[in-house]
Design a protein around this motif. Structure first.
Motif, short mmCIF file in Angstrom:
data_model
loop_
_atom_site.label_atom_id
_atom_site.label_comp_id
_atom_site.label_asym_id
_atom_site.label_seq_id
_atom_site.Cartn_x
_atom_site.Cartn_y
_atom_site.Cartn_z
N MET A 106 21.21 6.38 13.93
CA MET A 106 20.36 6.15 12.77
C MET A 106 18.92 5.87 13.20
N LYS A 107 18.79 5.17 14.33
CA LYS A 107 17.44 4.90 14.83
C LYS A 107 16.76 6.20 15.25
N ALA A 108 17.53 7.09 15.88
CA ALA A 108 16.95 8.37 16.30
C ALA A 108 16.53 9.19 15.08
N ILE A 109 17.32 9.09 14.02
CA ILE A 109 16.95 9.82 12.80
C ILE A 109 15.63 9.27 12.26
N ASP A 110 15.53 7.95 12.22
CA ASP A 110 14.28 7.33 11.74
C ASP A 110 13.09 7.75 12.60
N ALA A 111 13.30 7.75 13.91
CA ALA A 111 12.20 8.11 14.80
C ALA A 111 11.80 9.57 14.61
N ALA A 112 12.80 10.44 14.47
CA ALA A 112 12.48 11.86 14.28
C ALA A 112 11.69 12.04 12.99
N LEU A 113 12.04 11.27 12.01
CA LEU A 113 11.37 11.37 10.73
C LEU A 113 9.93 10.86 10.83
N ALA A 114 9.77 9.75 11.55
CA ALA A 114 8.44 9.18 11.70
C ALA A 114 7.52 10.16 12.43
N ASP A 115 8.09 10.93 13.35
CA ASP A 115 7.28 11.89 14.11
C ASP A 115 7.01 13.17 13.33
N SER A 116 7.73 13.37 12.26
CA SER A 116 7.61 14.64 11.55
C SER A 116 6.38 14.63 10.65
N THR A 117 5.66 15.74 10.68
CA THR A 117 4.51 15.82 9.80
C THR A 117 4.93 16.44 8.47
N LYS A 118 6.16 16.91 8.40
CA LYS A 118 6.56 17.66 7.21
C LYS A 118 7.69 17.00 6.45
N ASP A 119 7.89 15.71 6.67
CA ASP A 119 8.94 15.00 5.96
C ASP A 119 10.30 15.68 6.08
N SER A 133 11.40 38.51 5.36
CA SER A 133 11.23 37.63 4.20
C SER A 133 12.55 37.47 3.46
N SER A 134 13.29 38.55 3.39
CA SER A 134 14.53 38.43 2.65
C SER A 134 15.52 37.54 3.41
N MET A 135 15.46 37.61 4.74
CA MET A 135 16.33 36.74 5.54
C MET A 135 15.95 35.27 5.33
N VAL A 136 14.65 35.00 5.36
CA VAL A 136 14.20 33.63 5.16
C VAL A 136 14.64 33.13 3.78
N GLN A 137 14.49 34.01 2.80
CA GLN A 137 14.88 33.63 1.44
C GLN A 137 16.37 33.28 1.38
N THR A 138 17.18 34.05 2.07
CA THR A 138 18.62 33.77 2.08
C THR A 138 18.90 32.42 2.74
N LEU A 139 18.20 32.15 3.84
CA LEU A 139 18.38 30.86 4.50
C LEU A 139 18.07 29.72 3.52
N ILE A 140 17.04 29.93 2.71
CA ILE A 140 16.63 28.86 1.80
C ILE A 140 17.59 28.75 0.62
N THR A 141 17.89 29.88 0.00
CA THR A 141 18.71 29.75 -1.21
C THR A 141 20.20 29.57 -0.92
N ASN A 142 20.68 30.15 0.15
CA ASN A 142 22.13 30.06 0.37
C ASN A 142 22.56 29.02 1.40
N TYR A 143 21.67 28.67 2.29
CA TYR A 143 22.12 27.82 3.39
C TYR A 143 21.44 26.46 3.45
N GLY A 144 20.59 26.15 2.48
CA GLY A 144 20.07 24.78 2.41
C GLY A 144 18.84 24.47 3.24
N TYR A 145 18.14 25.49 3.72
CA TYR A 145 16.87 25.23 4.42
C TYR A 145 15.75 25.12 3.41
N ASN A 146 14.61 24.60 3.86
CA ASN A 146 13.40 24.80 3.06
C ASN A 146 12.44 25.65 3.90
N GLU A 147 11.30 25.99 3.34
CA GLU A 147 10.36 26.88 4.05
C GLU A 147 10.10 26.39 5.48
N ASP A 148 9.80 25.09 5.57
CA ASP A 148 9.39 24.55 6.87
C ASP A 148 10.53 24.56 7.87
#
Ligand SMILES: Nc1ncnc2c1ncn2[C@@H]1O[C@H](COP(=O)(O)OP(=O)(O)O)[C@@H](O)[C@H]1O
Ligand SMILES: [Mg+2]
Length: 644
Positions: free
Chosen positions: A426-439, A612-627
């Motif tokens: 959990m601490k590593a998750i918090d640290a990774a988040l703190a380091d992230s510029t993209k939330d 682009s279509s691959m990226v779109q599939t990753l986002i809509t079907n697999y739970g990624y966001n753009e970043d």
């Protein structure tokens, strides 16, 4: 109605319902309630056991996937009360409940302390907290009004009448009046126990009603008054020394009477301090702070500690008397990574989080945690063992590798008592988040954060080396293979249709090969030989070469045939080795295009569209966001498809 008015109305209703329900009466009314079964005057272990069981029990049997794979077909009882909050610890919970069950039947366990033993962060405190909360959810118990230890009203019944009582009501009475109630009975009610008022009381953790907690004490502040209360010095002037009115019965065993007494990190205490605990179990009574008689105690004693303290304690042979009074239940870390993921999800839900968690992030962290907890085996490498513990099929040279999970378990006694804790992750998750510029957190950032944390915080050089190896090599490769499959899926339009069609073709051709028959072309109806080249192109994906192919084809054909005969449906995922071969084939089929297209520099228009279509599939079907999609694709193109 305004919010405040609405809420005030709710408060009023709540107050009234609390008032209405509370029983106020005397022994006569109480006896009637017992006769009508409205009240069951049970002892603490039974009350708690019934309270938990009332939420429901499921038995995982062979029909359940986790049971057949992870528990090796042994039926496991799963208690609904725990199921939504505790993961991968069914075995420990089953033992806890078995203890309560036997104790509920007034067996030897009712005179024992339940000790939860496990490493830090394995959920011992959380578990005890949850068990205590089960008491709070119970109906109010019946108590003697004003009794400092909320005692059972049946204690009013004199010894000489108890035998008859037991015959008539089929209830056994245990214990006698506490000194305070006894004094009141004689002085306020003139010894007339039928006029001693009886009322109801709800368990409350914060109100210290039916729940007593003993925190670890340093030797200087250890004082038995914490356990059994004290004499109130200010009252010593008012009453004679042996008058119970000078007693403040507010120790843990007093407030925990009829419920639970919890010893937090029990063996941090000096041994002398624990004598009361032994007395409470052996004699079901605790000393009174004054010169009074012992006070009857009925409660569940729960203790917890970690292994180092336990070992130290166990080594002292003078502690044998206590050891004899302890039922130990190991609470190891979770060893199924998919269950471990659920723990993180639970903890993340509890925080005010609103950030993006890329697919497989928690999985990678959980894999690391589990790897660190496993004992080394000669039968399987760590990653394989981790997967077997998770109930996965291991495919090797075209076969499902048969390693018995039971063998692995037996070989590694007391597994899961060391390694990385939930908190570390959990601490590593918090640290990774703190380091992230993209939330966001991704498998890549969590791995970096874990590496950093291991370097900083793991002091044992062997552990450090092993952990870094897991993160930098084992999981690096494992994640790449997960990622490659995922990107392939996003690339191949209609992935599962394609897989299904490969599967059907493969079966048709393999069957013809095995039976030495010909196939009919679906379009032209022309007869043709089984397509050897096609068959091999699938088989080579999982390393089947030469004469092994004949067996493989025969096995698959008969496997599928017998499934069909049993009326089961088959699809491309039905047989592990073939599924893997088909996946690999699809991955291979797009490898070239993946390499080109994911490199932004070399994309032409058509490739850009595909990308682009691959990226779109990753986002809509697999739970990624753009970043996160961008990040993992970049990672893939740097690591998977490096131009060779
Ligand atoms: N198997 C598990 N299932 C659910 N939650 C768990 C599990 N193991 C640990 N946790 C969670 O991890 C956190 C730390 O556990 P804690 O009870 O403080 O551990 P311990 O007392 O054993 O050191 C708690 O929030 C707990 O809910
Ligand atoms: Mg704890």
């Amino acid at each position: 109605m305004s919010a405040t008015n609405k809420f005030l109305k709710k408060i009023k209703e709540h107050k009234e319902s609390a008032k209405k329900e509370k029983f106020n009466g005397f022994l006569a009314q109480y006896l009637q309630l017992i006769e009508k079964d409205t009240v069951a005057p049970v002892l603490a272990h039974k009350r708690l056991y019934d309270g938990i069981v009332n939420y429901g029990i499921k038995t995982l049997d062979e029909s359940d996937d986790r049971c057949s794979k992870i528990f090796d077909g042994d039926p496991v009882k799963v208690y609904d009360y725990f199921a939504s909050e505790f993961f991968g610890m069914e075995r420990s919970l089953e033992k806890v409940m078995r203890f309560l069950d036997s104790a509920a039947m007034r067996g030897e366990e009712s005179r024992q302390v339940l000790l939860l033993l496990g490493p830090v962060g394995a959920g011992k405190s959380a578990l005890v907290e949850h068990i205590k909360r089960a008491l709070e959810n119970l109906e109010a118990i019946y108590v003697l009004e004003g009794c400092p230890i909320q005692e059972e009203p049946l204690h009013l019944i004199p010894r000489s009448l108890r035998e008859q009582f037991e015959e008539l009501y089929n209830v056994r009475i245990e214990g006698d009046l506490c000194p305070v109630c006894r004094h009141r009975l004689l002085n306020e009610y003139d010894g007339d126990y039928t006029s001693f008022p009886i009322t109801q009381l709800s368990f409350s953790i914060r109100g210290r009603k039916g729940v007593g907690v003993v925190p670890p004490m340093d030797p200087n502040t250890q004082d038995t008054s914490l356990l059994i209360g004290s004499e109130d010095i200010s009252k010593l002037d008012l009453y004679p020394e042996d008058d119970p009115r000078v007693l403040s019965l507010n120790g843990a065993f007093n407030v925990g009477n009829r419920g639970i007494v919890e010893f937090v990190e029990v063996f941090k205490n000096e041994i002398e301090f624990l004598h009361t605990m032994i007395t409470a179990t052996q004699e079901k009574s605790v000393p009174s702070p004054g010169k009074q008689a012992m006070i009857y105690f009925d409660g569940v004693i729960l203790a917890h500690c970690n292994e180092a303290e336990w070992n130290k304690f166990k080594a002292e042979h003078t502690n044998e008397a206590i050891l004899d009074r302890i039922v130990r239940v190991n609470v190891p870390y979770c060893l199924e990574y998919e269950q471990e993921v659920k723990i993180y999800e639970k903890l993340i839900r509890l925080s005010d989080y609103d950030y993006h968690i890329a697919p497989h992030t928690l999985e990678v962290a959980a894999m690391f945690a589990v790897l660190s907890r496993l004992k080394f085996s000669n039968k399987a490498d760590p990653l394989t063992k981790m997967k077997i513990y998770n109930g996965e099929e291991i495919i090797e040279k075209g076969l499902i590798r048969k390693i018995d999970i039971k063998d692995l378990r037996e070989e590694a006694e007391e597994e899961g008592m060391t390694g990385i804790s939930t908190r570390f992750i959990m601490k590593a998750i918090d640290a990774a988040l703190a380091d992230s510029t993209k939330d966001m957190i991704t498998p890549i950032s969590i791995r970096d954060s874990l590496i950093k944390q291991v370097k900083e915080q793991i002091t044992n050089p062997d552990d450090k080396k092993t952990y870094l190896q897991f993160l930098q090599k084992t999981l690096h490769e494992e994640y790449l293979s997960i990622l490659e499959k995922e990107i392939t899926k996003a690339f191949v339009t209609a992935y599962s249709e394609q897989a299904e069609s490969l599967f059907n073709n493969y079966l048709d051709h393999a069957e013809a090969f095995v039976n030495n028959t010909k196939l009919k072309d679906k379009v032209t109806s022309e007869e043709m030989e089984p397509d050897e080249k096609f068959l091999q192109s699938i088989e080579e994906q999982i390393g089947i070469k030469g004469s092994a192919k004949t067996n493989f084809r025969a096995d698959i054909t008969s496997y599928m045939f017998s499934k069909l005969r049993r009326g089961e449906l088959i699809d491309w995922r039905s047989y592990g080795p073939l599924k893997e071969a088909i996946e690999n084939k699809l991955v291979a089929s797009v490898r070239d295009i993946s390499r080109i297209v994911t490199k932004s520099k070399s994309r032409d228009n058509k490739q850009q569209k595909k990308f682009s279509s691959m990226v779109q599939t990753l986002i809509t079907n697999y739970g990624y966001n753009e970043d996160s999609a961008e990040e993992v694709i970049k990672f893939a193109s740097n690591n998977l498809w490096r131009d060779s």
